[in-house]
Design an enzyme around this catalytic site. Structure first.
Site, short mmCIF file in Angstrom:
data_model
loop_
_atom_site.label_atom_id
_atom_site.label_comp_id
_atom_site.label_asym_id
_atom_site.label_seq_id
_atom_site.Cartn_x
_atom_site.Cartn_y
_atom_site.Cartn_z
N GLY B 243 -14.21 2.87 -11.43
CA GLY B 243 -14.24 1.42 -11.26
C GLY B 243 -15.25 1.02 -10.20
O GLY B 243 -16.16 0.27 -10.46
N GLY B 471 -9.47 7.73 -10.11
CA GLY B 471 -10.19 8.96 -9.77
C GLY B 471 -9.94 9.34 -8.33
O GLY B 471 -10.38 10.39 -7.84
N ARG B 617 -4.62 10.30 9.08
CA ARG B 617 -4.07 11.49 8.44
C ARG B 617 -4.66 11.65 7.04
O ARG B 617 -4.72 10.69 6.28
CB ARG B 617 -2.55 11.38 8.36
CG ARG B 617 -1.90 12.45 7.50
CD ARG B 617 -0.39 12.36 7.57
NE ARG B 617 0.11 12.93 8.82
CZ ARG B 617 1.26 12.58 9.39
NH1 ARG B 617 2.01 11.65 8.84
NH2 ARG B 617 1.64 13.16 10.51
N ILE B 618 -5.09 12.84 6.73
CA ILE B 618 -5.63 13.10 5.41
C ILE B 618 -4.49 13.61 4.53
O ILE B 618 -3.96 14.70 4.74
CB ILE B 618 -6.79 14.11 5.48
CG1 ILE B 618 -7.90 13.56 6.39
CG2 ILE B 618 -7.33 14.42 4.09
CD1 ILE B 618 -8.45 12.19 5.99
N ASN B 620 -4.26 14.44 1.39
CA ASN B 620 -4.57 15.60 0.55
C ASN B 620 -6.03 15.95 0.77
O ASN B 620 -6.92 15.29 0.23
CB ASN B 620 -4.29 15.27 -0.93
CG ASN B 620 -4.57 16.46 -1.84
OD1 ASN B 620 -5.36 17.35 -1.51
ND2 ASN B 620 -3.91 16.49 -2.98
N GLN B 627 -13.36 12.43 -2.66
CA GLN B 627 -13.74 11.04 -2.50
C GLN B 627 -14.99 10.92 -1.64
O GLN B 627 -15.90 10.15 -1.93
CB GLN B 627 -12.60 10.25 -1.83
CG GLN B 627 -11.43 10.00 -2.75
CD GLN B 627 -11.83 9.06 -3.87
OE1 GLN B 627 -12.11 7.90 -3.62
NE2 GLN B 627 -11.89 9.55 -5.08
N LYS B 690 -5.41 6.43 6.80
CA LYS B 690 -6.28 5.29 6.61
C LYS B 690 -7.10 5.51 5.34
O LYS B 690 -6.98 6.54 4.69
CB LYS B 690 -7.20 5.10 7.83
CG LYS B 690 -6.43 4.61 9.05
CD LYS B 690 -7.31 4.24 10.24
CE LYS B 690 -7.88 5.45 10.94
NZ LYS B 690 -8.31 5.16 12.33
N GLU B 694 -14.26 4.94 0.66
CA GLU B 694 -15.52 4.21 0.76
C GLU B 694 -16.31 4.59 2.00
O GLU B 694 -17.51 4.37 2.08
CB GLU B 694 -15.25 2.70 0.76
CG GLU B 694 -14.61 2.28 -0.55
CD GLU B 694 -14.41 0.78 -0.69
OE1 GLU B 694 -14.26 0.33 -1.82
OE2 GLU B 694 -14.39 0.07 0.32
#
Lengths: 218, 734, 316
Positions: B243, B471, B617-618, B620, B627, B690, B694
């Site tokens: 998208g 995605g 915090r990530i 995954n 990303q 967070k 992008e």
């Protein structure tokens, strides 16, 4: 001079107001086949040319009558309901529709279904299933070689064929020596996979997935 | 659940499943071609007919007459819908241009008709028989010629103009100054799945199986456009083939499928044909930017100003290219200004990191240029001007800000110390080699998000939310969240997304989806835990959910037992207090790029890339990394090749297919390195996460540009950086 | 796409006869360009003659010591043929620089020669284009012309020919063999095969109506170092801004053909003789009379610089 049997068939084209596809024999029942026939239009309406074609898809024989304009991609997606092959551009500019015909990868959007009489076609559905993944599919999962997933079947079909192309000694644009055996380097994989666009940008991961499978094969 | 005070310890902090690099749970479907995308859903409704869209051949003017005769008589045609027979249509709140044009035409390839036929081939052939007589009018198509006429326009991040201190005086007085202009071109999302919809009517109820990022927005929009009650519209988008902002709002496929289905009295499917998409849908608008930086001789920024011009259709929005300049670097005297010109090009709108993506392309070249003027290392210059507070409102600290750590870590890992600060000095065979760096910056946005969680007697936890997975990995991080909260393995969680019948989520956009949607699932799970505890006779505050059991003291009961006499269900949403007002929440990173520039042809090829990011915090690391590297790839496209070329005579994007609009291919992208710094942000949500999707595109194009400069000594300020812009200044051949 | 009838031809003469009998008939082989254009109704054949069954898919030695390449040899197979790789490497390299693996598996030798331009105004049927609709005008002139011709163009058309393969073949002095509907065959030197646009840009080749390409022959190998250098923004799967096909002998003599600069593969034999004097001297002759647009003027220096790099590489 003329008169091969398939040409005869195309001359006996069915004049239909509707060109709903008609499935024969082993083809699955499809929604279109249940459509009530629209009466044949009288007068000057242009005719629709239908033609019958037989080929095998993932080892299964298929026989379908199609509007001659139907691409192999649309035959797979809209008539056989094998929607794993994707339509990204319909003009050979993205690779999402890649399937393997006679052992070679092609863009199924740029070839007419009726031109594949007798061909053996392999699609993503023929490589593996969610419960029984092909090694290339499993490697894509492991290395996160996709994001939105839309280009993925094409990438995987292409990747499987690329390894065969290297094995067969077909050179590429980046092969340093045209007369030496093809190498399995990162640069070679990237060049050979360049007909498959991934806008999500999973390229780095895809290269790792293919490299792992290639290593296992070697 | 209202999130009003900083998060304390909660079950997510166990990090048994959240925070782990698990493979996507939808991976087996996607890799086998069995994940269903909108146009492929043969199973949802029988008797689907095919629609094909006709686009306007002019950019501005009117349709004088439209001849449908031949098309109507063509084989298989069931219906043709134009503005003449579509009935009354409203314009969506989120769209600038109408989705069905006529008689007034607002832009090239604006949809003017949909032809519905029994087959795709028939619909396409009939569409090509429609004859239209236009009265074309002269439009405005050249942004550069309209700068004086552009008007102030607010951006998402705030008002059109901001000012702190006295920029003009302090810039004029600064001993070292940069005043430079940059431009970024119009860009296309070019997601791989074209916009597509199957529409079916059942009485006055409409169902749209579609490809959309924001389900609730679009349900409301479609209802408004069609003059319906929102509860009569259902959207379903379980899989979205990309998208990047291009599927935030309804597009012509959805409206024309709905209108076509109404006219044909049958379900209708419509996909926008690729060559139509570039002018028919939205794009990232071109910008012209002026950046001024004044500093002391030892490199302290005293004045920083950023102005941006962009264009859009009447009623449209400005690109927010100045947004990050309000927050990224210190400096007592500052200004930003945003101006919008009226253009009759297709609608400009959000594309991945709208604002920061274009703004960072310019700002981070400017910073590189300024460092060179100062004789400073560009990373040291950035670190020197770091700020831990909002520079416009110093009483507002950043919740977390590890920009300096990102640069230090990245410099170490990339080998920055080996960079030759003198440009054009490093050669590797035919290649001139250079490295460049840039900051990454993107705000973290908070928006409410709801979910429903069910437990069945087999111990299966099912999550339902209208969140989408474009995605980004939503299926997987939502499953991880529910598994962690309910103490079950990942395989015991089912996730159902994208259906407007489900609770309303944050949706996918603005890199807000991951944190907010999982926080919503967290809230629903807290409620479900309470219901389970109550059912099983536990004190919910003491109950521990682990290994498929509920435990407290010596008592252990299988979780499934709570649903033994029927399923348990809980629904809740996360909503936010004013933490985001008190603390500036942003995500940070540092990009490093090495390029080779062919000394003869000036072809630019990226050789190495590294991003170091700090983004809470990530949830995954595997999918989050994807990303970021994906965004880096799109940034390489923006730096080196992507440009919708405007024909300024007739007002359209000329290169409107995937052969002519080049996006990066495999061969353009080397192995990419990506590293997350440890961070948890208790101000963001109970997830302490967070956005990250992008951040990766912000700044990367400038890092490429700075590397090209380092390789060649040629400074290009107009993107994309193509070889023709370098050639004249390249060394002699031979 | 307009409806069409379809037949499979069994031999070249039959195919050629059939194409004459049917109005608006066209041959189809790989289909990768024709179908693309049919979808946009830039091509609108009423009848398609599938020539894939014509057994023109062999690469055979000629009596003169060269190679005869069947019209239906796929680009992949031609590039991978060991004789082509060894003796005609410039052709192998040119093929491998073009399109993608998938397209090369389908695209044929004859079809590649007959590719139509990638001018975006040719591709957009709303726009005037003298090639697509003779007399309608040329939108590329004064429009977006970065990819367009710098030499050999006309007031009617500044399109380029997109093929890489044809540029390699031009350097090799290939010959195009055809059969006409009356059964007559002829051999067309590749230099004469593609036309310049002049006032009739829609007439792109020397083929007469119904004429079918059966083969391309290469003369006996000329030795030397073969280089094909394709310059583009994207690293792969993109058309050339400029390409250079060069065969350079040890004494510095040789041949040069350019792609991406003209309506046909661009070679002037007299410019070849300048090779020992270097790229600048070659280009002074090869690109003399060039009339670039503001947007594509860079191609002149790019071509010269690229040839310079090629000559350096040839010296080893």
């Amino acid at each position: 001079m003329q008169g091969p049997s398939d040409f005869e068939l195309s001359r006996r084209k069915i004049l239909l107001g509707t060109a709903a596809s008609v499935a024969f024999g082993v083809a699955p029942r499809i929604a279109d086949a249940q459509t009530p026939a629209v009466p044949v239009q009288a007068g000057a309406a242009p005719a629709i040319s239908m033609s019958k074609v037989s080929f095998s898809v993932n080892g299964k024989p298929r026989e379908i009558a199609l509007d001659t304009r139907t691409t192999l991609l649309d035959a797979l997606r809209e008539h056989l309901h094998l929607t794993g092959s994707k339509k990204g551009c319909d003009h050979g500019q993205c690779g999402a529709c890649t399937v393997i015909v006679g052992g070679r990868r092609i863009n199924s959007c740029l070839t007419l279904a009726v031109m594949h009489e007798g061909d053996e076609i392999k699609t993503i559905e023929g490589l593996g299933t969610p419960e029984n993944l092909h090694p290339m599919q499993a490697a894509f999962v492991k290395h996160d070689g996709y994001q939105c997933g839309y280009c993925t079947p094409g990438q995987i079909c292409s990747a499987v064929a690329v390894l065969d192309e290297i094995k067969a000694g077909i050179p590429s644009h980046v092969s340093a020596d045209l007369n030496a055996p093809a190498q399995l380097t990162n640069a070679e994989l990237r060049e050979r996979m360049s007909g498959n666009i991934c806008r999500c940008g999973a390229y780095s991961n895809i290269a790792e997935a293919i490299t792992e499978v290639a290593g296992r094969q070697a | 659940m209202k999130f009003e005070s900083p998060a304390t310890t909660n079950p997510i902090d166990q990090l048994k499943i959240v925070g782990q690099s698990v493979s996507r749970i939808d991976g087996p479907l996607k890799t086998t071609g069995t994940a269903p995308y909108a146009y492929e859903r043969h199973d949802v409704v029988a008797n689907q007919a095919y629609g094909y869209v006709v686009g306007s051949a002019i950019a501005k003017g009117r349709i004088k007459s439209i001849d449908l005769g031949a098309a109507k008589a063509a084989p298989g045609v069931l219906a043709i819908v134009t503005a003449d027979n579509a009935g009354k249509l409203d314009k969506g709140r989120l769209n600038t241009a109408k989705l069905l044009g006529g008689p007034e035409i607002q832009h090239y390839h604006q949809a003017i008709a949909v032809v519905v036929a029994e087959t795709f081939e028939q619909a396409r052939a009939a569409a090509q028989l429609i004859r239209v007589d236009y009265a074309a009018e002269q439009g405005a198509f050249d942004l550069a010629s309209l700068l004086d006429k552009a008007k102030p326009n607010p951006i998402t991040a705030g008002p059109a103009d901001t000012a702190v201190g006295d920029f003009a005086a302090n810039f004029a007085a600064a001993p070292v100054r940069l005043d430079a202009r940059y431009s970024t071109p119009d860009e296309a999302h070019a997601m791989m799945e074209p916009h597509a919809t199957i529409a079916a009517w059942e009485g006055d109820k409409l169902t749209l199986w579609t490809s959309n990022q924001m389900i609730a927005w679009n349900k409301a929009e479609m209802a408004k456009i069609l003059g319906m009650r929102a509860e009569n519209v259902r959207l379903d988008s379980p899989f979205v083939g990309g998208g990047f902002g291009g599927k935030l709002f309804p597009r012509a496929d959805a409206l024309l499928a709905a209108l076509g289905a109404r006219a044909a009295k049958r379900p209708v499917k419509v996909a926008l044909q690729r060559p139509l998409m570039f002018n028919n849908t939205t794009h990232r608008p071109a910008t012209i930017q002026r950046i001024r930086i004044g500093a002391t001789r030892d490199g302290k920024i005293t004045a920083i100003g950023h102005e941006s011009w962009s264009g859009d259709l009447p009623g449209g929005k400005a690109d927010g290219a100045v947004a990050q300049t309000r927050l990224l670097y210190a400096g007592a005297h500052r200004m930003t200004a945003t101006r919008l010109a009226t253009l009759d090009l297709p609608e400009g709108n959000a594309m991945r990191a709208p604002g920061e993506a274009t703004g960072m392309m310019a700002l981070e070249i400017a910073v590189d240029e300024m460092a060179e003027k100062l004789g400073m290392d560009p990373i040291e210059f950035r670190i020197l001007n770091d700020t831990q507070v909002d520079p416009e409102k110093p009483e507002r600290p950043f919740s977390q800000r590890q920009l300096t750590e990102c640069f230090r870590t990245g410099a170490e890992r990339f080998g920055w110390s080996k960079r030759n600060p003198q440009p054009g000095r490093v050669r590797d065979g035919r290649w001139l080699v250079g490295i460049g760096a840039a900051a990454a910056f993107r705000n973290n946005l908070l928006t409410k998000s709801a979910a429903r969680v069910r437990l069945d007697n087999g111990g299966i936890v099912t999550v339902e939310t209208d969140m989408t997975d474009i995605g980004t990995g939503s299926y997987t991080i939502i499953a991880q969240t529910a598994a962690e909260m309910m103490g079950v393995p990942l395989e015991k969680v089912k996730v159902r997304l994208g259906d407007s019948a489900f609770p309303v989520s944050a949706g996918s956009g603005g890199q807000w989806g991951g944190n907010n949607s999982t926080a919503g699932v967290y809230a629903a799970c807290v409620k479900l835990r309470e219901a389970v505890a109550q059912k099983l006779g536990f004190n919910s505050a003491e109950a521990e959910f682990a290994d498929g059991e509920v435990r407290s003291g010596n008592r252990r009961v299988p979780l499934a037992q709570a649903a033994a006499d029927g399923g348990l269900s809980a629904e809740d949403e996360i909503e936010y207090g004013d933490l985001a007002k008190k603390y500036q929440q942003s995500t940070f990173g540092a990009h490093f790029v090495e390029v080779g520039v062919d000394a003869a042809t000036a072809e630019i090829r990226v050789r190495r890339m590294l991003a170091v990011c700090a983004a809470g915090r990530i949830l995954n690391p595997k999918t989050a990394r994807s990303q970021v590297i994906g965004a880096m790839t799109m940034g390489v496209g923006a730096a080196l090749m992507e440009e919708l070329v405007v024909d300024k005579r007739t007002g359209f994007f000329v290169n409107h297919d995937l052969a002519a609009y080049e996006v990066p291919v495999h061969a353009d992208i080397p192995h990419q390195e990506m590293f997350f710094l440890d961070e948890t942000d208790p101000m963001s949500s109970p997830m302490k996460a967070k956005g990250v999707a992008e951040l990766g595109i912000c700044g990367v194009a400038a890092a490429v540009a700075n590397a090209v400069y380092n390789a060649t000594g040629v400074r290009v300020r107009d993107y994309p950086i193509t070889l023709d812009k370098l050639l004249e200044q390249m060394p002699d051949v031979g | 796409m307009k409806s069409f009838t379809y037949e499979r031809a069994r031999n070249p003469a039959e195919a050629a006869a059939s194409v004459l009998r049917k109005p608006d008939a066209k041959f189809i082989a790989g289909g990768t360009n024709l179908l693309d254009l049919m979808k946009l109704e830039i091509e609108t054949p009423a009848h398609l003659i599938d020539v894939n069954g014509l057994a023109l898919d062999k690469i055979e030695p000629t009596a003169e010591g060269g190679l005869r390449i069947g019209a239906l040899v796929r680009n992949t197979d031609l590039a991978a043929d060991s004789r082509v790789r060894r003796d005609y490497a410039v052709l192998s390299r040119a093929l491998l620089a073009g399109a993608s693996g998938q397209l090369r598996n389908k695209a044929t030798t004859a079809g590649n020669l007959l590719q139509r331009t990638r001018c975006p105004y040719f591709y957009d049927t709303n726009q005037p284009c003298n090639k697509r609709r003779p007399g309608s005008g040329c939108a590329a002139i004064g429009g977006f012309s970065r990819q367009h011709a710098v030499v050999g163009g006309s007031e009617a058309c500044i399109a380029t020919h997109p093929s890489d393969m044809a540029v390699g073949m031009r350097a090799l002095d290939a010959t195009v063999e055809t059969v006409r509907p009356d059964g007559a065959t002829r051999a067309i030197p590749i230099a004469e095969f593609h036309h310049l646009p002049g006032s009739t840009p829609h007439v792109e080749t020397a083929l007469s109506p119904g004429e079918l390409i059966t083969a391309v022959t290469l003369p006996k190998p000329v030795g030397g170092t073969h280089i094909y250098r394709k310059v583009r923004d994207r690293a792969s799967y993109a058309f050339a801004l400029v390409s250079v096909a060069a065969i350079v002998q040890r004494d510095g003599t040789g041949r040069v053909a350019l792609g991406g600069v003209a309506h046909k593969p661009w070679r002037i034999e007299s410019a070849d003789s300048q090779l020992p004097r270097g790229a600048k001297a070659v280009m002074a002759e090869l690109l003399s009379g060039a009339r670039p647009t503001r947007e594509n003027a860079f191609k002149l220096s790019l071509a010269e610089r690229t040839l310079g790099a090629v000559l350096t590489e040839a010296k080893g």
